[in-house]
Design an enzyme around this catalytic site. Structure first.
Site, mmCIF file in Angstrom:
data_model
loop_
_atom_site.group_PDB
_atom_site.id
_atom_site.type_symbol
_atom_site.label_atom_id
_atom_site.label_comp_id
_atom_site.label_asym_id
_atom_site.label_seq_id
_atom_site.Cartn_x
_atom_site.Cartn_y
_atom_site.Cartn_z
ATOM 1 N N CYS A 37 12.841 11.637 -15.965
ATOM 2 C CA CYS A 37 11.707 12.415 -16.477
ATOM 3 C C CYS A 37 12.089 13.117 -17.779
ATOM 4 O O CYS A 37 13.161 13.736 -17.879
ATOM 5 C CB CYS A 37 11.270 13.448 -15.439
ATOM 6 S SG CYS A 37 9.838 14.423 -15.967
ATOM 7 N N CYS A 94 12.564 20.804 -16.751
ATOM 8 C CA CYS A 94 12.443 21.802 -15.686
ATOM 9 C C CYS A 94 13.840 22.113 -15.132
ATOM 10 O O CYS A 94 14.537 21.219 -14.642
ATOM 11 C CB CYS A 94 11.538 21.296 -14.570
ATOM 12 S SG CYS A 94 9.915 20.713 -15.151
ATOM 13 N N CYS A 118 15.028 20.803 -11.630
ATOM 14 C CA CYS A 118 14.715 19.443 -11.193
ATOM 15 C C CYS A 118 15.863 18.456 -11.409
ATOM 16 O O CYS A 118 16.285 18.221 -12.548
ATOM 17 C CB CYS A 118 13.471 18.943 -11.912
ATOM 18 S SG CYS A 118 12.922 17.331 -11.292
ATOM 19 N N CYS A 166 1.713 12.097 0.452
ATOM 20 C CA CYS A 166 1.790 12.534 -0.939
ATOM 21 C C CYS A 166 2.736 11.619 -1.715
ATOM 22 O O CYS A 166 3.820 11.282 -1.225
ATOM 23 C CB CYS A 166 2.298 13.968 -1.013
ATOM 24 S SG CYS A 166 1.336 15.138 -0.021
ATOM 25 N N CYS A 170 -2.536 12.323 -1.562
ATOM 26 C CA CYS A 170 -2.170 13.334 -2.551
ATOM 27 C C CYS A 170 -1.240 12.675 -3.557
ATOM 28 O O CYS A 170 -0.470 11.769 -3.198
ATOM 29 C CB CYS A 170 -1.481 14.518 -1.878
ATOM 30 S SG CYS A 170 -0.959 15.834 -3.022
ATOM 31 N N CYS A 185 -3.793 21.096 -5.194
ATOM 32 C CA CYS A 185 -2.581 21.557 -4.512
ATOM 33 C C CYS A 185 -1.721 22.212 -5.574
ATOM 34 O O CYS A 185 -1.249 21.540 -6.492
ATOM 35 C CB CYS A 185 -1.868 20.366 -3.859
ATOM 36 S SG CYS A 185 -0.277 20.782 -3.096
ATOM 37 N N ARG A 195 1.655 26.090 2.342
ATOM 38 C CA ARG A 195 2.662 25.137 2.802
ATOM 39 C C ARG A 195 4.070 25.683 2.623
ATOM 40 O O ARG A 195 4.455 26.096 1.530
ATOM 41 C CB ARG A 195 2.539 23.808 2.052
ATOM 42 C CG ARG A 195 3.581 22.765 2.497
ATOM 43 C CD ARG A 195 3.364 21.430 1.829
ATOM 44 N NE ARG A 195 2.063 20.892 2.183
ATOM 45 C CZ ARG A 195 1.245 20.293 1.322
ATOM 46 N NH1 ARG A 195 1.580 20.195 0.052
ATOM 47 N NH2 ARG A 195 0.096 19.813 1.729
#
Length: 344
Positions: free
Chosen positions: A82, A86, A89, A126, A157, A217, A289
């Site tokens: 990616c 972040c 991550c 998801c 999702c 979400c 969640r």
């Protein structure tokens, strides 16, 4: 805000029929508020712990069956590489974490995972892809996955990064039920965690998802070195959106070697529980969640989170690339707590 004043603003609901017996709650007819101030959310965090838990459980029982937990399974359909930075991550190309960049999974492989998730008790499937944003050609394959998972009788999702309005409409047309796009933290702390996109970018994607008719979400991560005021800011921002997210994942940072946050001190567990409780009180009809980080949580901490209003978990041994409790371990915990899977 004084505690007595807060009690007037958010009165404890009355017990409904079947209260405390695991029966569906009668519900609260008062519309959820969307004007929560930081001062009010701060006052929640500052409440004595027993009072905070009482208020959260009262709100929870007014809107949900207190013994039911929604079960989701999360699959990484495209892992690693990616371009975002972040700090939490392991899939970021900016960090050496040992996560290999893979291509998008084949449709048949994804559907096999979805069938296994359903057999294991999941009601929502998801799919996550490590993209800054999907290319239109990638979206063709994802839409086929959504259609296939939906045909199995599961809620769908996806979390694919930023979306254009047209991409959101395409996902809606394919049958997507939910789109995950977390705010991660407060607006003030955000730039210390991510520099490759802005807070406004995230809010704009949420607007496009909502405009397309897809359920939202959206939650965040705690334990990244933020202050309590940042946790207050995150909850206040979520609770002040024009429509509350239908699902609010609250993640505890999973520290991964090679990421900038690998050595971050662990957040005190009761502070995590307070964050769950604040989310429940301010967003009374959202699914809250208990997400990443459960592998390192004690069963007692997880039990307190359920008592604070969490009513959704991810089920399965892995969340994208990080560990999660195994299904047998979760089944045993839920049985001992008297909790049961929620119907779709």
């Amino acid at each position: 805000m004084k505690e007595a004043e807060h009690s007037r603003r958010t009165p404890s609901p009355q017990r409904g029929e079947g209260w405390g017996e695991g029966a569906p709650a009668t519900g609260n007819s008062d519309p959820p508020r969307h004007d929560w101030t930081r001062a009010e959310v701060r006052a929640l965090f500052d409440l004595p712990f027993p009072e905070l838990m009482f208020q959260a459980q009262s709100v929870h029982r007014a809107n949900f069956d207190p013994g039911a937990v929604q079960i989701s399974t999360l699959l990484s359909i495209k892992t690693g590489g990616c371009p975002e930075d972040c700090a939490y991550c392991p899939q970021s190309a900016s960090y050496d974490t040992g996560v290999r960049a893979d291509k998008l999974m084949a449709l048949d492989a994804v559907l096999a995972e979805a069938r296994a998730a359903k057999a294991g008790g999941a009601s929502r499937f998801c799919m996550g892809a490590a993209w800054r944003e999907p290319k239109d050609r990638d979206l063709d394959a994802v839409c086929a996955m959504v259609e296939g998972v939906k045909a199995l009788g599961l809620e769908t999702c996806a979390t694919l990064g930023m979306l254009t309005a047209g991409q959101a409409r395409r996902l809606k047309d394919s049958g997507l039920d939910f789109y995950n796009h977390n705010l991660d933290t407060s607006p003030e702390f955000y730039e210390k965690i991510i520099t490759t996109r802005t807070y406004r970018d995230r809010l704009e994607t949420l607007d496009r998802v909502r405009d397309a008719g897809i359920h939202v979400c959206c939650g965040g991560i705690v334990g990244m070195g933020e202050t309590r005021e940042d946790r207050v800011g995150m909850i206040a921002t979520l609770a002040s959106l024009p429509a509350h997210p239908e699902s609010v994942p609250i993640n505890m940072l999973v520290k991964v070697a090679g990421t900038p946050l690998a050595a971050e001190p662990t957040l005190e567990p009761l502070e995590f529980v307070r964050t769950i409780a604040a989310a429940r009180i301010t967003m009374p009809r959202s699914m809250v969640r208990l997400s990443a980080g459960r592998e390192d949580m004690s069963e007692e901490t997880q039990a307190l989170c359920f008592l604070a209003g969490a009513n959704s978990i991810f089920y399965g041994p892995k969340l994208l690339t990080t560990p999660n409790p195994g299904r047998d371990r979760d089944r045993e915990l839920m049985e001992r707590l008297g909790l049961s899977p929620m119907e779709p």
